[in-house]
Write a protein that holds these residues in place. Structure first.
Motif, PDB file in Angstrom:
ATOM      1  N   CYS A 198       0.093   3.114   3.833  1.00 56.35           N
ATOM      2  CA  CYS A 198       0.470   2.534   5.127  1.00 56.35           C
ATOM      3  C   CYS A 198       1.578   1.492   5.021  1.00 56.35           C
ATOM      4  CB  CYS A 198      -0.744   1.943   5.827  1.00 56.35           C
ATOM      5  SG  CYS A 198      -1.343   0.436   5.049  1.00 56.35           S
ATOM      6  N   CYS A 257      -6.561   1.682   5.049  1.00 58.58           N
ATOM      7  CA  CYS A 257      -6.272   3.084   5.354  1.00 58.58           C
ATOM      8  C   CYS A 257      -7.045   4.032   4.457  1.00 58.58           C
ATOM      9  CB  CYS A 257      -4.779   3.362   5.359  1.00 58.58           C
ATOM     10  SG  CYS A 257      -3.974   3.091   3.833  1.00 58.58           S
ATOM     11  N   CYS A 296      -4.687   0.708   0.251  1.00 61.68           N
ATOM     12  CA  CYS A 296      -5.445  -0.452   0.729  1.00 61.68           C
ATOM     13  C   CYS A 296      -6.746  -0.018   1.413  1.00 61.68           C
ATOM     14  CB  CYS A 296      -4.598  -1.288   1.679  1.00 61.68           C
ATOM     15  SG  CYS A 296      -4.412  -0.596   3.323  1.00 61.68           S
ATOM     16  N   CYS A 347       0.842  -1.193   0.000  1.00 60.59           N
ATOM     17  CA  CYS A 347       0.000   0.000   0.000  1.00 60.59           C
ATOM     18  C   CYS A 347       0.879   1.246   0.000  1.00 60.59           C
ATOM     19  CB  CYS A 347      -0.912  -0.024   1.229  1.00 60.59           C
ATOM     20  SG  CYS A 347      -1.799   1.523   1.491  1.00 60.59           S
TER      21      CYS A 347
HETATM   22 ZN   LIG Z   1      -2.839   1.047   3.523  1.00 60.33          ZN
END
Ligand SMILES: [Zn+2]
Ligand SMILES: [Zn+2]
Length: 256
Positions: free
Chosen positions: A60, A77, A74, A57
């Motif tokens: 994050c 987050c 993703c 991602c």
């Molecule tokens: Zn993420």
């Protein structure tokens, strides 16, 4: 990666005398070549470390299987805001990784910071980090009480290693700008919402009363493990609020 200097060979020799070079995962003796390249970790134990690799991602740092997407974010987050721009972690917290971190922190095996420093070299695969400098490296602080009990802050040790091993052309300086002012309870037992509440007001600028940082400077927050990102996010929000820092990334050895 930097060539091995004569000083690090000397240091290696001294450390080998204090800590006989065996693998921290399985106690297998290590030869000097292995010990120099990857101190205190044998090849078999290293093979158990799940590298996050190319697909993660872009916010994050959570790793995913499958094809890489340029601006992949993703589901985790997408539904909450993190105060740092992005995070990059090297390995999933499985295999021997968690044991190494555990031994460093709770077994007080401070020398393992050198090993984890070599594992941290992985973060430079991320172009945003390689090209986004110059950076000030800021360790996630421990409360002074906990630091005294442990004898050191593992994130500070990792920050030292990261700076010492900076790749060619990347400018890094260590600046411990933060301190932890409130202990709170152990994050490990809390869910994400509880973590955020637990951390509110937990960090502040260190007493050195720094008023500003150079305009072009980015901040690289460093922690041993990033789990939900709540800790790094709380640290980042202090740096944005108090110092007006514009670029903040977070890095860790493990992704919890
Ligand atoms: Zn993420
Ligand atoms: Zn081993």
């Amino acid at each position: 990666m930097k060539p091995v200097s004569r000083w690090s060979r000397v240091k290696q020799g001294l450390l080998g005398w204090v800590y006989p070079p065996v693998c921290a995962g399985c106690d297998t003796p290590l030869d000097s070549k292995r010990q120099l390249a990857r101190p205190f970790l044998c090849a078999d134990c290293e093979a158990t470390l799940p590298r996050i690799g190319e697909h993660y991602c872009q916010v994050c740092g959570e790793g995913f299987a499958g094809p890489s997407l340029l601006s992949f974010r993703c589901a985790n987050c997408s539904d909450h805001e993190l105060a740092f721009d992005y995070a990059v972690s090297c390995y999933r917290g499985a295999g021997v990784g968690s044991l190494l971190i555990h031994r460093l922190k709770y077994g007080k095996q401070r020398h393992l910071a050198r090993l984890l420093g070599t594992l941290l070299d992985e973060v430079w695969r991320d172009r945003r980090l390689r090209e986004g400098g110059p950076w000030w490296v800021v360790p996630v602080p421990l409360h002074s009480r906990r630091r005294r009990a442990r004898g050191f802050n593992q994130s500070h040790e990792l920050a030292h290693e990261l700076v010492a091993r900076a790749p060619e052309g990347v400018s890094l300086e260590l600046h411990p700008l933060l301190r932890r002012i409130r202990q709170g309870v152990n994050q490990a037992r809390l869910d994400r919402r509880e973590r955020l509440v637990n951390l509110t007001g937990a960090y502040a600028l260190s007493r050195r009363r720094l008023r500003s940082i150079p305009d072009e400077m980015g901040i690289l927050l460093i922690d041993d493990v990033i789990t939900t990102g709540a800790t790094a996010s709380e640290c980042a929000s202090v740096l944005r609020r108090e110092l007006g820092v514009r670029r903040i990334a977070a890095v860790s050895v493990l992704r919890g």
